[in-house]
Design a protein around this motif. Sequence first.
Motif, PDB file in Angstrom:
ATOM      1  N   ASP A 397       0.826  -1.210   0.000  1.00 57.15           N
ATOM      2  CA  ASP A 397       0.000   0.000   0.000  1.00 57.15           C
ATOM      3  C   ASP A 397       0.861   1.261   0.000  1.00 57.15           C
ATOM      4  N   LEU A 398       2.026   1.150   0.597  1.00 55.02           N
ATOM      5  CA  LEU A 398       2.915   2.309   0.691  1.00 55.02           C
ATOM      6  C   LEU A 398       4.347   1.837   0.441  1.00 55.02           C
ATOM      7  N   ILE A 399       4.979   2.386  -0.582  1.00 54.88           N
ATOM      8  CA  ILE A 399       6.384   2.085  -0.890  1.00 54.88           C
ATOM      9  C   ILE A 399       7.188   3.344  -0.625  1.00 54.88           C
ATOM     10  N   VAL A 400       8.190   3.226   0.224  1.00 54.64           N
ATOM     11  CA  VAL A 400       8.972   4.376   0.674  1.00 54.64           C
ATOM     12  C   VAL A 400      10.405   4.240   0.174  1.00 54.64           C
ATOM     13  N   PHE A 401      10.818   5.169  -0.685  1.00 60.01           N
ATOM     14  CA  PHE A 401      12.224   5.252  -1.086  1.00 60.01           C
ATOM     15  C   PHE A 401      12.959   6.079  -0.038  1.00 60.01           C
ATOM     16  N   PRO A 402      14.189   5.689   0.325  1.00 62.33           N
ATOM     17  CA  PRO A 402      14.898   6.384   1.407  1.00 62.33           C
ATOM     18  C   PRO A 402      15.298   7.796   1.026  1.00 62.33           C
ATOM     19  N   GLN A 433       4.080  -0.816 -10.290  1.00 65.54           N
ATOM     20  CA  GLN A 433       3.428  -2.096 -10.560  1.00 65.54           C
ATOM     21  C   GLN A 433       3.221  -2.921  -9.299  1.00 65.54           C
ATOM     22  N   ARG A 434       3.979  -2.643  -8.235  1.00 65.36           N
ATOM     23  CA  ARG A 434       3.827  -3.379  -6.975  1.00 65.36           C
ATOM     24  C   ARG A 434       2.880  -2.670  -6.010  1.00 65.36           C
ATOM     25  N   LEU A 435       2.331  -1.526  -6.412  1.00 63.43           N
ATOM     26  CA  LEU A 435       1.388  -0.808  -5.555  1.00 63.43           C
ATOM     27  C   LEU A 435       0.001  -1.432  -5.643  1.00 63.43           C
ATOM     28  N   SER A 436      -0.690  -1.425  -4.511  1.00 64.68           N
ATOM     29  CA  SER A 436      -2.090  -1.834  -4.518  1.00 64.68           C
ATOM     30  C   SER A 436      -2.934  -0.732  -5.154  1.00 64.68           C
ATOM     31  N   GLU A 437      -4.225  -0.985  -5.314  1.00 67.22           N
ATOM     32  CA  GLU A 437      -5.097   0.007  -5.946  1.00 67.22           C
ATOM     33  C   GLU A 437      -5.188   1.293  -5.138  1.00 67.22           C
ATOM     34  N   ARG A 438      -4.982   1.221  -3.849  1.00 68.26           N
ATOM     35  CA  ARG A 438      -5.003   2.432  -3.021  1.00 68.26           C
ATOM     36  C   ARG A 438      -3.590   2.890  -2.674  1.00 68.26           C
ATOM     37  N   GLY A 439      -2.592   2.306  -3.342  1.00 71.28           N
ATOM     38  CA  GLY A 439      -1.204   2.500  -2.956  1.00 71.28           C
ATOM     39  C   GLY A 439      -0.619   3.856  -3.306  1.00 71.28           C
ATOM     40  N   VAL A 440       0.475   4.187  -2.591  1.00 71.53           N
ATOM     41  CA  VAL A 440       1.192   5.448  -2.777  1.00 71.53           C
ATOM     42  C   VAL A 440       2.692   5.163  -2.748  1.00 71.53           C
ATOM     43  N   LEU A 441       3.404   5.764  -3.683  1.00 71.44           N
ATOM     44  CA  LEU A 441       4.871   5.731  -3.690  1.00 71.44           C
ATOM     45  C   LEU A 441       5.360   7.077  -3.183  1.00 71.44           C
ATOM     46  N   VAL A 442       6.309   7.046  -2.236  1.00 74.92           N
ATOM     47  CA  VAL A 442       6.811   8.289  -1.656  1.00 74.92           C
ATOM     48  C   VAL A 442       8.337   8.277  -1.682  1.00 74.92           C
ATOM     49  N   ALA A 443       8.913   9.408  -2.052  1.00 80.42           N
ATOM     50  CA  ALA A 443      10.377   9.563  -2.070  1.00 80.42           C
ATOM     51  C   ALA A 443      10.720  10.948  -1.559  1.00 80.42           C
ATOM     52  N   THR A 444      11.813  11.032  -0.810  1.00 87.81           N
ATOM     53  CA  THR A 444      12.253  12.303  -0.247  1.00 87.81           C
ATOM     54  C   THR A 444      13.678  12.585  -0.698  1.00 87.81           C
ATOM     55  N   VAL A 445      13.926  13.814  -1.143  1.00 91.20           N
ATOM     56  CA  VAL A 445      15.258  14.221  -1.572  1.00 91.20           C
ATOM     57  C   VAL A 445      15.635  15.514  -0.862  1.00 91.20           C
ATOM     58  N   ARG A 446      16.929  15.776  -0.826  1.00 89.49           N
ATOM     59  CA  ARG A 446      17.404  17.033  -0.250  1.00 89.49           C
ATOM     60  C   ARG A 446      17.001  18.204  -1.149  1.00 89.49           C
ATOM     61  N   LEU A 447      16.685  19.319  -0.537  1.00 91.78           N
ATOM     62  CA  LEU A 447      16.337  20.515  -1.286  1.00 91.78           C
ATOM     63  C   LEU A 447      17.596  21.130  -1.879  1.00 91.78           C
ATOM     64  N   TRP A 483      12.166  23.062   5.037  1.00 94.23           N
ATOM     65  CA  TRP A 483      13.237  24.015   4.783  1.00 94.23           C
ATOM     66  C   TRP A 483      14.492  23.345   4.235  1.00 94.23           C
ATOM     67  N   GLN A 484      14.534  21.997   4.256  1.00 96.61           N
ATOM     68  CA  GLN A 484      15.734  21.331   3.751  1.00 96.61           C
ATOM     69  C   GLN A 484      15.465  20.076   2.918  1.00 96.61           C
ATOM     70  N   THR A 485      14.223  19.625   2.845  1.00 90.42           N
ATOM     71  CA  THR A 485      13.920  18.432   2.056  1.00 90.42           C
ATOM     72  C   THR A 485      12.643  18.630   1.240  1.00 90.42           C
ATOM     73  N   VAL A 486      12.483  17.760   0.247  1.00 94.54           N
ATOM     74  CA  VAL A 486      11.279  17.760  -0.593  1.00 94.54           C
ATOM     75  C   VAL A 486      10.747  16.338  -0.629  1.00 94.54           C
ATOM     76  N   THR A 487       9.464  16.165  -0.352  1.00 96.54           N
ATOM     77  CA  THR A 487       8.826  14.853  -0.406  1.00 96.54           C
ATOM     78  C   THR A 487       7.839  14.829  -1.566  1.00 96.54           C
ATOM     79  N   LEU A 488       7.948  13.792  -2.387  1.00 97.32           N
ATOM     80  CA  LEU A 488       7.082  13.638  -3.554  1.00 97.32           C
ATOM     81  C   LEU A 488       6.245  12.382  -3.384  1.00 97.32           C
ATOM     82  N   LEU A 489       4.950  12.484  -3.702  1.00102.40           N
ATOM     83  CA  LEU A 489       4.021  11.365  -3.600  1.00102.40           C
ATOM     84  C   LEU A 489       3.426  11.066  -4.965  1.00102.40           C
ATOM     85  N   LEU A 490       3.379   9.799  -5.294  1.00102.51           N
ATOM     86  CA  LEU A 490       2.723   9.346  -6.516  1.00102.51           C
ATOM     87  C   LEU A 490       1.657   8.334  -6.119  1.00102.51           C
ATOM     88  N   SER A 491       0.391   8.707  -6.288  1.00104.46           N
ATOM     89  CA  SER A 491      -0.732   7.876  -5.863  1.00104.46           C
ATOM     90  C   SER A 491      -1.261   7.054  -7.028  1.00104.46           C
TER      91      SER A 491
END
Length: 813
Positions: A397-402, A433-447, A483-491
């Motif tokens: 349901d939730l895949i988190v990239f470090p 492709q590994r996300l469920s129908e309600r799934g979300v992919l999230v990744a955070t990068v430095r700003l 103030w130092q990171t950006v989080t992106l979500l793909l639903s």
Amino acid sequence: AVASTVVSAEGTPPYAAVAAISAGALALEVLLLRLFSLLHWHHSAYMAISLALLGFGLSGTLLTLLQVTIRKRQARVFRACTLLFSLAVPGSFLLAQAIPFNALTMLWDGGQWLNLGGVYLALMVPFLFAGTCIGLSFRMCPQHIPRLYAADLLGAGSGCVLALVALSVVSPARLLLCCAALGLLAAALVPTVGSGRGPIARKILLLCMAAFVALAPNTWLPLQESQHKTLSRTLLIPGTDVIARVSSALAEISVVRSTGAPFRSAPGLSLAARSGVPEQLGLFFDRDRMETVDRFTGNIDSVAYVDDLVSAAPYQFSRWQQAPPRVFLAGLSSADLLQAHRHEAAVVDIAEPDAQLARLFTETLADFSGWEHLGDRARVHVTDARSFLLSEEQASDLIVFPLTGSGTGTLSGATAGGEVFLLTRDAVRQAWQRLSERGVLVATVRLQVPPRASLRLLATFAEVARGAGIAEPGRHIAVLRSWQTVTLLLSRRALDGADLRDLSAFARERMFDLAWLPGLQSAETNRFNRLEFPWLYDGARRILEGDAERFYREYKFDIRPVTDDRPYFGQFLKARVLPELFQKRASGALALVDIAYPLLWATLAQALLLGGLLIVTPLFLLPRSTWRARSQPRAFARVALYFTAIGLGFLFLEIAFLQRFTLYVGHPVLATALVLGVFLVSAGAGSGIAGRLLPTRRNLARVSIAILLMGIGWVSLAGPLHALIAGLDLWPRMILLAALCAPLAFLLGMPLALGMARVRKLNPDWIPWAWGINACASVVAAVAALLIAIHGGYTVLVSIALLLYLLLPVVRP
């Protein structure tokens, strides 16, 4: 020992000695990858291969120039070189450490370019002596060359395996001493004439010296990493100590406790955070990149700060109220794991390729990390995230990239010159492709300012969504900024009104800026952590709702999505921007350039200069009568073209396989050891078989066509092969890859042997020249290949190599 009488050309060939010295040289070459990462900032496989080839090429040149001088004392020189190798291994390392090279200041300090050359030359010396030993063995026993060559290849392959195994058991300093001990072992294994007490006593003495060196204290070779590394600076703080240190082929991890200035690392923490950060231990990977482990005693309120991280955004969705989410973490992270635990995730699967990090977290530091309170629903899988995504059948349901640093990645080689396969378009597609129908992919990068990594990842999310048939990817994407990171979500499903309210409330309460939501207006952005311009919103709007291709062309940096074919996520530089950055260097514009990129060009310049000066130019010192070029100018030119093409083509393919195998096995050091071992052994076997063939143009054409067809097959199957082997454990996967790679490497060894046979017929005096040309081309190709891969990709690099091999029958002398 040097003065002792050893085998003559008619005596027993030094098979064991050759195998031992080859094992020491190849183990040292693999070890250099770890040492570069420890002492500098990158594994630098291209540099390790290039300087090793420089040493071997120079040995051939010196043997050619000094052949008359050493003709009557070849055996003594052989043993002397084994002993000099054992001295040069630690000596060259200590000398390289003494050279004040600092890659971070190369763009400002021109003297660092000379220092880089000094490091390059110093570390080349052991390979010079090893190459001299192997070349001398061929001269001493020409009738036994096939078996000596087999001993050389067997030793080289054993050295690669030795390095891999040893790095998982002993420290890099210990392995360096073991490489030196192999030189002493080679000296002891040189056959001697007679069986008197003297030779036996010398052998026993050398064996004892080898054992003493291998078991000597590690303090004999202290690793002095750059003072600019994070761990070096951290240890300057009073009350800071290293309480544990573990090392493997993947990384060295230092566990640090600081009582004087306690760690409080929480990237992306809200400026309006309501909870404090608990006690933390610092984990320093290769003494630079730092992560932390939070103390967790089972009281979930003690780690409430994780709710105030911008990366907690996906847990705010009301869609999880019906059933807790199944979470997949693409890397072991204390904060990510605690977030999942605090929000009562049903299952938390964690892919962690470094077994020693998994053991640290779940065993050595289990009382501190609170693993006993987390382990009921958390499962650590010792594998890389890409392999897990391909082999796991259960959807998440939730895949988190470090969290990734400076837009590059936290896995391996996280620089402009390092592959980051977790952030490619192919990786995001696999996660989708590994996300469920309600799934979300999230990744955070430095700003970054101007934004680079965040826009590249946003573009990647948009391309994957469009590829999945989503006409309006902007309705499936959200971007939040601290103030130092950006989080992106793909639903997986479009963000509805409830989702938008949840995210807006989360951002407003914690003073996070919304950089993109469906329907977001410019006035609603850049409110709390203000930037000079709303960079992210403007970029997101053009990528998601405007002309993305035009934006990619106009933007100052390269932010197009990267692929498995070209996985250099940290390479943002456009050539046309360099003059502008240089003009604005006084205002700090050059800080926008990843130092790994100019370091690549500097190494290429060093390789061209040193290869030409040390390998090719000295051959002109031979008597003019040796060349006889005026009588056969066309044949002479063809010899140069032929062996240049082989030197470039072979190394281009080797580097291309090294890059691709990094994806297959999960780490560049493992990939380098595997590729070097397979290519050396298989190509050597092919060279031996080719010696029995007639060096005709037809035979060469058959070999070239076979290489072309097999190379095309590898390019075509590169993607599907990863999916087929993803479910295998590491060692079975490596054995299968070696078996699949060996036939092509076997064929690659044939053109050199066929070419040498042809040159021997034309003019035997040209053999040194041909060998020198090949060696110089190989030295340059090891670095040039990476630059071609960065700008063109794996397919382009392989295609150039295959064209070079297809050219061989045309330019054959």
